[in-house]
Design a protein around this motif. Structure first.
Motif, short mmCIF file in Angstrom:
data_model
loop_
_atom_site.label_atom_id
_atom_site.label_comp_id
_atom_site.label_asym_id
_atom_site.label_seq_id
_atom_site.Cartn_x
_atom_site.Cartn_y
_atom_site.Cartn_z
N ASN A 291 15.66 23.11 -9.35
CA ASN A 291 15.26 21.18 -9.34
C ASN A 291 16.31 20.93 -9.44
O ASN A 291 17.18 20.13 -8.89
CB ASN A 291 14.43 21.09 -10.82
N ALA A 292 17.68 21.48 -10.65
CA ALA A 292 19.53 21.03 -10.44
C ALA A 292 19.54 21.21 -9.47
O ALA A 292 20.69 20.24 -9.66
CB ALA A 292 19.40 21.98 -11.53
N GLU B 136 21.57 17.48 -7.62
CA GLU B 136 22.85 17.64 -7.11
C GLU B 136 23.02 17.65 -5.93
O GLU B 136 24.07 16.70 -5.07
CB GLU B 136 23.35 19.34 -7.64
N ALA B 137 22.15 18.54 -5.06
CA ALA B 137 21.95 18.05 -3.21
C ALA B 137 21.95 16.91 -2.83
O ALA B 137 22.73 15.91 -2.24
CB ALA B 137 21.01 19.04 -3.11
N PHE B 138 20.64 16.26 -3.68
CA PHE B 138 21.37 14.68 -3.52
C PHE B 138 21.90 14.03 -3.86
O PHE B 138 22.06 13.10 -3.07
CB PHE B 138 19.86 13.84 -4.70
N LYS B 139 22.73 13.99 -4.65
CA LYS B 139 24.37 13.49 -5.26
C LYS B 139 24.94 13.47 -4.47
O LYS B 139 25.69 12.27 -3.77
CB LYS B 139 24.16 13.67 -6.77
N LEU C 10 22.83 27.32 -10.20
CA LEU C 10 22.05 27.60 -11.04
C LEU C 10 20.87 26.77 -11.52
O LEU C 10 21.58 25.40 -11.82
CB LEU C 10 22.43 28.34 -12.76
N ASN C 11 19.71 26.42 -12.23
CA ASN C 11 19.32 26.28 -12.60
C ASN C 11 19.03 25.44 -14.12
O ASN C 11 19.90 26.89 -14.30
CB ASN C 11 17.44 26.40 -12.69
N ASP D 43 16.07 16.48 -16.06
CA ASP D 43 15.81 14.14 -16.32
C ASP D 43 14.44 14.15 -15.67
O ASP D 43 14.79 14.57 -14.27
CB ASP D 43 16.73 13.62 -16.19
N ASN D 44 13.28 14.46 -15.29
CA ASN D 44 12.21 13.91 -14.46
C ASN D 44 12.27 12.72 -13.33
O ASN D 44 11.52 12.70 -12.82
CB ASN D 44 10.65 13.84 -15.74
#
Length: 464
Positions: free
Chosen positions: A279-280, A284-287, A449-450, A455-456
């Motif tokens: 998820n983390a 980050e990849a989206f950003k 790392l996760n 933030d959902n």
């Protein structure tokens, strides 16, 4: 000759750019019947020429090859490819006058010379086919009025076309009929039968136009399909070396990472690819991919504008007339990059590790696919056509890098694609200088790392 697209009225430009229809399987019930008994002669026996010919022969059609006298006398690769597969081979003068259908599968830069040699030899009411419409659309070649001109363009390298056929399937294929050359109104039926013969009907066939194929194909291959993969490979590898990652590990992560990552893209689109990250890392990849899109968007738009105006084609054809001086120089420079010269580790990298340690590569794929699609559709290319030239073909090109790095990609793709790839690569690298200063090992080379708290609302936005 004048650029065909540029001579069209605006209404016809829009109409032809927007032509793209997924055909129903029932439209192929006649199989290859219209081509049965016809003498089909292929010009060129490279990757596409050989593998299309093999598929067509296995589909029950009569296929032979016409080559230049010098290629036969010197026993060049094209001659050896045909002879070793037990095809009949002859000169233009010996083969073309007897041909009912001629497939021009030579490199783009040879098309005008080849077709001008073919036309006086072709019999009345014969058929001329292409697998890329550059010669018609960008060079504006006029074909004799009695000749039917069609296009059948498998959306894969030739080697993949053959492998898919052998396993009983095929690759998605685009077909078209040149509006100026359909004297008997049977061009579509001929193109459908040709697509069946190469296996395309089993994977999906798009009825399109020469214009839509050329403009979308040029855009896709210059940006996400080749340009982004080349730029991403070289800069990501260099960054890992700068940050102390073992060179042989970095080499393997890049060479085989694109293939693994885009395999997820093939099976479930960008959503499935992103879901392979924790998820983390996904956030980050989206950003990062959004940052990449903001940086690269003007360059994507410039490539699209240059393709639409014909500027790209004109500068490439200038290089053709100058013995490919720029193309050959850029090819040599790519071969001298540290990434190309560094051997890969023999240590295994697991499938998941390619995602965990290749967050930046995932970001490059997401940004490149989405930018290519958005840029094409905003220019009037219909969504279905833009999809095939962005998301669909990216895994096929990534497979080539896995075989022998960028050398293999640039060897197999067309000369037109290779030239456009280098143009994009040289323009994109400087744009990314400041961006790469922010990239660390947990973006490329090591695992991101996760986190205990996520933030959902961020995840919901990404997954929408």
């Amino acid at each position: 000759m004048k650029n065909y697209f540029n001579q069209l009225p605006l209404s016809q430009k829009i109409e032809q750019l927007a032509k793209c229809r997924l055909m129903d399987t029932s439209e192929f019930e006649d199989g290859v019947s219209i081509l049965k008994g016809k003498n089909i002669v292929i010009i060129g026996c490279g990757a596409q020429g050989l593998n299309q010919g093999l598929n067509m022969r296995d589909s029950g059609l009569n296929v032979s090859y016409a080559l230049r006298q010098a290629a036969i006398d010197q026993k060049r690769d094209s001659y050896n490819n045909a002879i070793s597969n037990e095809f009949k081979v002859g000169t233009f003068e010996a083969m073309i006058p007897k041909a009912d259908m001629v497939l021009n599968l030579t490199p783009d830069k040879n098309h005008t010379d080849v077709v001008n040699k073919l036309m006086p030899l072709m019999k009345k009411d014969s058929i001329l086919s292409y697998s890329h419409g550059f010669n018609i659309v960008e060079e504006g070649l006029t074909v004799r009025n009695d000749i039917t001109v069609i296009m059948v363009a498998p959306k894969s390298p030739g080697s993949e076309l053959r492998e898919e056929y052998k396993r009983g399937f095929g690759v998605p294929t685009l077909i078209a009929v040149h509006p100026a050359n359909n004297p008997h109104n049977n061009g579509l039926d001929l193109a459908k039968a040709y697509a069946v013969a190469t296996g395309g009907h089993k994977a999906g066939v798009l009825e399109s136009s020469f214009v839509a194929e050329v403009k979308s194909d040029l855009m896709g291959e210059q940006t996400i399909l080749c340009g982004v993969l080349q730029t991403g490979s070289i800069l990501s590898f260099n960054k890992m070396i700068e940050n102390g990652i073992d060179p042989s590990y970095a080499s393997k992560l890049i060479q085989f990472g694109w293939e693994t990552i885009t395999e997820a893209l093939k099976h479930g689109g960008i959503t499935n690819m992103m879901d392979r990250l924790n998820n983390a890392a996904k956030i980050e990849a989206f950003k990062i991919s959004e940052e990449l899109k903001a940086i690269m968007r003007p360059l994507f738009q410039k490539h699209m504008d240059d393709i639409m105006s014909g500027h790209f084609s004109s500068i490439m054809m200038e290089d053709w007339s100058n013995n490919d001086v720029n193309l050959l120089k850029w090819r040599a420079q790519t071969g001298e990059t540290i990434f190309e010269k560094t051997p890969t580790t023999t240590d295994e990298i697991s499938e998941q590790e390619f995602f965990d340690n290749g967050l930046l590569m995932v970001s490059f794929i997401r940004s490149g696919v989405e930018l290519a699609f958005e840029t094409m559709t905003s220019s009037g290319i219909i969504a279905e056509s833009a999809y095939y030239e962005s998301l669909h073909e990216t895994p096929l090109i990534a497979n080539l890098i896995a075989k022998n790095k960028l050398f293999e990609m640039n060897r197999i793709i067309s000369d037109t694609a290779e030239y456009g790839c280098y143009l994009f690569d040289h323009a994109c690298k400087p744009l990314l200088n400041d961006f790469f200063k922010t990239i660390s090992n947990n973006h490329i080379g090591e695992k991101f790392l996760n986190k205990d708290k996520i933030d959902n609302s961020d995840l919901i936005k990404i997954n929408e």
